[in-house]
Design a protein around this motif. Structure first.
Motif, mmCIF file in Angstrom:
data_model
loop_
_atom_site.group_PDB
_atom_site.id
_atom_site.type_symbol
_atom_site.label_atom_id
_atom_site.label_comp_id
_atom_site.label_asym_id
_atom_site.label_seq_id
_atom_site.Cartn_x
_atom_site.Cartn_y
_atom_site.Cartn_z
ATOM 1 N N ALA A 3 0.840 -1.204 0.000
ATOM 2 C CA ALA A 3 0.000 0.000 0.000
ATOM 3 C C ALA A 3 0.870 1.247 0.000
ATOM 4 C CB ALA A 3 -0.916 -0.006 1.219
ATOM 5 N N SER A 4 1.966 1.184 0.747
ATOM 6 C CA SER A 4 2.884 2.324 0.786
ATOM 7 C C SER A 4 3.492 2.599 -0.585
ATOM 8 C CB SER A 4 3.997 2.046 1.801
ATOM 9 O OG SER A 4 4.953 3.072 1.812
ATOM 10 N N ALA A 5 3.753 1.517 -1.344
ATOM 11 C CA ALA A 5 4.332 1.681 -2.683
ATOM 12 C C ALA A 5 3.372 2.415 -3.607
ATOM 13 C CB ALA A 5 4.689 0.312 -3.261
ATOM 14 N N VAL A 6 2.075 2.149 -3.466
ATOM 15 C CA VAL A 6 1.072 2.855 -4.276
ATOM 16 C C VAL A 6 1.082 4.342 -3.954
ATOM 17 C CG1 VAL A 6 -1.402 3.081 -4.750
ATOM 18 C CG2 VAL A 6 -0.392 0.813 -4.484
ATOM 19 N N VAL A 7 1.134 4.660 -2.661
ATOM 20 C CA VAL A 7 1.156 6.071 -2.238
ATOM 21 C C VAL A 7 2.404 6.766 -2.783
ATOM 22 C CG1 VAL A 7 1.250 7.622 -0.259
ATOM 23 C CG2 VAL A 7 -0.200 5.577 -0.176
ATOM 24 N N ARG A 8 3.551 6.073 -2.693
ATOM 25 C CA ARG A 8 4.792 6.658 -3.208
ATOM 26 C C ARG A 8 4.705 6.934 -4.713
ATOM 27 N NH1 ARG A 8 9.603 6.223 -0.300
ATOM 28 N NH2 ARG A 8 9.403 5.301 1.778
ATOM 29 N N HIS A 9 4.054 5.992 -5.427
ATOM 30 C CA HIS A 9 3.940 6.136 -6.874
ATOM 31 C C HIS A 9 3.168 7.404 -7.254
ATOM 32 C CE1 HIS A 9 3.618 4.878 -11.068
ATOM 33 N NE2 HIS A 9 2.309 5.136 -11.000
ATOM 34 N N PHE A 10 2.190 7.751 -6.431
ATOM 35 C CA PHE A 10 1.373 8.939 -6.705
ATOM 36 C C PHE A 10 1.784 10.122 -5.816
ATOM 37 C CE2 PHE A 10 -1.393 5.482 -8.173
ATOM 38 C CZ PHE A 10 -1.787 5.967 -9.415
ATOM 39 N N GLY A 11 3.064 10.125 -5.430
ATOM 40 C CA GLY A 11 3.552 11.190 -4.556
ATOM 41 C C GLY A 11 3.358 12.583 -5.134
ATOM 42 N N SER A 12 3.564 12.737 -6.425
ATOM 43 C CA SER A 12 3.417 14.055 -7.048
ATOM 44 C C SER A 12 1.972 14.517 -7.034
ATOM 45 C CB SER A 12 3.943 14.008 -8.487
ATOM 46 O OG SER A 12 3.220 13.053 -9.254
ATOM 47 N N THR A 13 1.034 13.560 -7.192
ATOM 48 C CA THR A 13 -0.389 13.906 -7.143
ATOM 49 C C THR A 13 -0.769 14.417 -5.765
ATOM 50 O OG1 THR A 13 -0.885 12.191 -8.785
ATOM 51 C CG2 THR A 13 -2.729 13.013 -7.463
ATOM 52 N N ILE A 14 -0.259 13.774 -4.733
ATOM 53 C CA ILE A 14 -0.562 14.194 -3.359
ATOM 54 C C ILE A 14 0.027 15.565 -3.074
ATOM 55 C CG2 ILE A 14 -0.225 13.618 -0.916
ATOM 56 C CD1 ILE A 14 -0.162 10.676 -1.734
ATOM 57 N N GLU A 15 1.242 15.837 -3.619
ATOM 58 C CA GLU A 15 1.867 17.148 -3.410
ATOM 59 C C GLU A 15 1.027 18.265 -4.022
ATOM 60 O OE1 GLU A 15 5.782 17.033 -4.957
ATOM 61 O OE2 GLU A 15 6.559 15.641 -3.434
ATOM 62 N N LYS A 16 0.427 17.987 -5.168
ATOM 63 C CA LYS A 16 -0.363 19.010 -5.862
ATOM 64 C C LYS A 16 -1.772 19.144 -5.265
ATOM 65 C CE LYS A 16 2.135 18.218 -10.189
ATOM 66 N NZ LYS A 16 2.055 17.694 -11.573
ATOM 67 N N ILE A 17 -2.304 18.023 -4.761
ATOM 68 C CA ILE A 17 -3.650 18.051 -4.158
ATOM 69 C C ILE A 17 -3.527 17.476 -2.751
ATOM 70 C CG2 ILE A 17 -6.089 17.473 -4.500
ATOM 71 C CD1 ILE A 17 -5.390 16.685 -7.367
ATOM 72 N N ALA A 18 -3.041 18.284 -1.834
ATOM 73 C CA ALA A 18 -2.725 17.828 -0.486
ATOM 74 C C ALA A 18 -3.943 17.298 0.260
ATOM 75 C CB ALA A 18 -2.097 18.978 0.302
ATOM 76 N N VAL A 19 -5.122 17.802 -0.085
ATOM 77 C CA VAL A 19 -6.330 17.390 0.636
ATOM 78 C C VAL A 19 -6.626 15.896 0.440
ATOM 79 C CG1 VAL A 19 -7.970 17.854 -1.236
ATOM 80 C CG2 VAL A 19 -8.705 18.099 1.155
ATOM 81 N N LEU A 20 -6.041 15.293 -0.599
ATOM 82 C CA LEU A 20 -6.252 13.862 -0.828
ATOM 83 C C LEU A 20 -5.770 13.015 0.344
ATOM 84 C CD1 LEU A 20 -5.210 13.482 -4.591
ATOM 85 C CD2 LEU A 20 -7.521 13.257 -3.640
ATOM 86 N N SER A 21 -4.703 13.483 1.015
ATOM 87 C CA SER A 21 -4.160 12.715 2.137
ATOM 88 C C SER A 21 -5.184 12.564 3.257
ATOM 89 C CB SER A 21 -2.882 13.378 2.677
ATOM 90 O OG SER A 21 -3.163 14.693 3.124
ATOM 91 N N ALA A 22 -6.072 13.530 3.411
ATOM 92 C CA ALA A 22 -7.102 13.469 4.452
ATOM 93 C C ALA A 22 -8.152 12.416 4.108
ATOM 94 C CB ALA A 22 -7.762 14.831 4.628
ATOM 95 N N TYR A 23 -8.418 12.248 2.811
ATOM 96 C CA TYR A 23 -9.439 11.285 2.399
ATOM 97 C C TYR A 23 -8.887 9.873 2.235
ATOM 98 C CZ TYR A 23 -12.521 15.242 1.584
ATOM 99 O OH TYR A 23 -13.294 16.363 1.753
ATOM 100 N N MET A 24 -7.572 9.740 2.131
ATOM 101 C CA MET A 24 -6.966 8.411 1.984
ATOM 102 C C MET A 24 -7.287 7.515 3.182
ATOM 103 S SD MET A 24 -3.266 9.500 0.425
ATOM 104 C CE MET A 24 -2.503 7.970 0.943
ATOM 105 N N THR A 25 -7.164 8.078 4.381
ATOM 106 C CA THR A 25 -7.436 7.283 5.584
ATOM 107 C C THR A 25 -8.898 6.857 5.655
ATOM 108 O OG1 THR A 25 -7.798 9.311 6.860
ATOM 109 C CG2 THR A 25 -5.575 8.386 6.880
ATOM 110 N N ILE A 26 -9.801 7.729 5.165
ATOM 111 C CA ILE A 26 -11.229 7.400 5.179
ATOM 112 C C ILE A 26 -11.518 6.244 4.230
ATOM 113 C CG2 ILE A 26 -13.540 8.249 4.665
ATOM 114 C CD1 ILE A 26 -12.583 11.035 5.451
ATOM 115 N N ILE A 27 -10.967 6.332 3.021
ATOM 116 C CA ILE A 27 -11.204 5.294 2.012
ATOM 117 C C ILE A 27 -10.662 3.949 2.485
ATOM 118 C CG2 ILE A 27 -10.739 4.540 -0.351
ATOM 119 C CD1 ILE A 27 -12.583 6.951 -0.201
#
Length: 449
Positions: free
Chosen positions: A299-323
């Motif tokens: 799961a961590s590898a998936v997050v790392r792969h989309f690291g640039s997406t998270i940097e640009k849309i930081a609010v996604l990190s808040a919804y990741m834990t919910i999903i």
């Protein structure tokens, strides 16, 4: 009798009595049932347990030891008793209870106890010790009432009276032929109500459930429950009667199996005793946590792969834990229901398919409803309808995956011969985390960037 709950008053009363003389202690003990004393034994040391056992009549002492929980180690208490007292207690126990306790000892300790028993008792217990403890052979008692199908009503009643002198209680009368081949069962009520010249062959019920010694204990429990019977006969390959398994043994089996499944689903080894110390707990749980850590890196590898997406849309990190959290909970619900269904029934291919289809539907609906709630939340707090759509799709998709994997994985594991309870939770957690992050971050990178 009212149910008994161990409380501080009872413990204190017993411990105070232990400081008095034997006569006073006997008076206090007489106020308790054997099963209550067995519960109280959990709070006192082995020396005090031995003292109490030596004061109790053999009939009560044997019942106390048979009622002790496995984790209280009644075999250790039995071993430290004087050989004469120990022999009296073992000979008073039902063969199945004696075997359960003695089987927990080392081979040389078993030999020491068996050598002091009568030849007949020792032979019966040795025979039961040869069976796996989680099979019908390991559960069965070789003491039961049997009558020949050619007997008349009067002769059958005389035979039942004779045999009952050696048996504490019985629920079913088993019918055999001259070669000890099982023919069926007959109730005492039917014998009593029958006319005087009736033979047992006219009363016997031939179409009854039976098991062999190697039948798994869960299957034995299922048959007793399904046919609503108090005991089930155990026969060999030639249908010769070997013994019986009674409903009270099945109750213990169901409790043990349910506890085992709960521990396995939680990633805890069945070898860990509920009352064990922290060392045993660490040894039991750490390997599974390390394995779970390995899957978490996926799961961590998936997050790392989309690291640039998270940097640009930081609010996604808040919804990741919910999903991920919602997916894990939904998968655990589907897993618990499916494992329980597997333990109760031998599912056909069609039933397995319908189980997965049901959880697919449940996951889809629950995902859509919870996804809609989070969609509204994203619009209200983040003022971003497109973000809400991404979260809605990710939530719906992950709960759908959770339902399918929660039901499908244990069924697949069962089919290939792997215990579905012990392996399923780690696998489904990986699925829901990986696919939850993949759906959320993948959709976000496509629709929001």
């Amino acid at each position: 009798m009212q149910s008994f709950d161990l409380d501080k008053t009872d413990v204190s009363k017993l411990k105070n009595a232990l400081n008095s003389d034997d006569e006073q202690l006997k008076v206090i003990l007489s106020e308790y049932h054997a099963s209550e004393i067995a519960i109280l034994f959990e709070s006192i040391n082995k020396e005090d347990q031995e003292r109490i056992i030596n004061l109790l009549p053999v009939e009560i002492a044997s019942e106390v030891i048979s009622e002790m929980h496995e984790e209280s180690h009644p075999e250790e208490l039995l071993l430290q008793l004087h050989p004469d007292k120990r022999t009296e207690i073992v000979e008073e126990l039902d063969y199945d209870d004696a075997t359960d306790i003695i089987s927990q000892l080392e081979e040389h300790e078993q030999k020491e106890i068996l050598e002091d028993l009568s030849e007949d008792d020792a032979s019966n217990i040795r025979n039961l010790l040869s069976y796996d403890e989680k099979t019908a052979g390991g559960l069965m008692n070789t003491e039961f009432i049997r009558v020949n199908l050619n007997l008349t009503k009067k002769d059958a009643i005389d035979e039942i009276i004779r045999q009952s002198e050696e048996i504490e209680e019985f629920y079913t009368i088993f019918v055999i032929d001259d070669d000890n081949v099982f023919q069926g069962i007959v109730s005492l009520k039917d014998i009593i109500k029958a006319k005087g010249n009736v033979h047992i062959t006219e009363l016997v019920k031939a179409e009854v459930a039976w098991v062999t010694p190697d039948t798994d204990q869960e299957e034995v429990a299922r048959l007793i429950s399904q046919y609503n019977i108090t005991s089930i006969p155990v026969v060999d390959n030639d249908m010769k009667l070997l013994g019986r398994v009674t409903f009270d043994d099945v109750i213990d089996v169901l409790e043990d199996e349910n506890t085992e499944d709960i521990l396995k689903i939680s990633g805890v080894s069945e070898d860990e005793e509920l009352s064990g110390n922290w060392v045993e707990a660490v040894k039991s749980r750490l390997p599974w946590l390390i394995l779970n850590l390995g899957t978490a890196f996926l799961a961590s590898a998936v997050v790392r792969h989309f690291g640039s997406t998270i940097e640009k849309i930081a609010v996604l990190s808040a919804y990741m834990t919910i999903i991920a959290g919602m997916g894990g909970n939904a998968a655990t619900q589907a897993l618990a229901v499916t494992v329980r269904r597997i333990s109760l029934y031998d599912l056909t291919d069609n039933q397995a398919y319908r189980t997965v289809l049901k959880e697919f539907t449940v996951g889809l609906i629950n995902g859509a409803v919870t996804g809609l709630i989070v969609f509204m939340f994203a619009i209200f707090f983040d003022s971003n309808p497109l973000l809400g759509v991404v979260i809605f799709l990710a939530m719906t998709g992950n709960l759908l995956i959770a339902g399918v994997t929660g039901a499908g994985i244990p069924l697949i594991l069962k089919r290939v011969g792997i215990d579905p309870a012990i392996a399923s939770s780690i696998i489904i957690t990986t699925f829901t985390d990986v696919f939850g992050f993949l759906l959320l971050l993948g959709l976000a990178s496509k629709l929001l960037l």
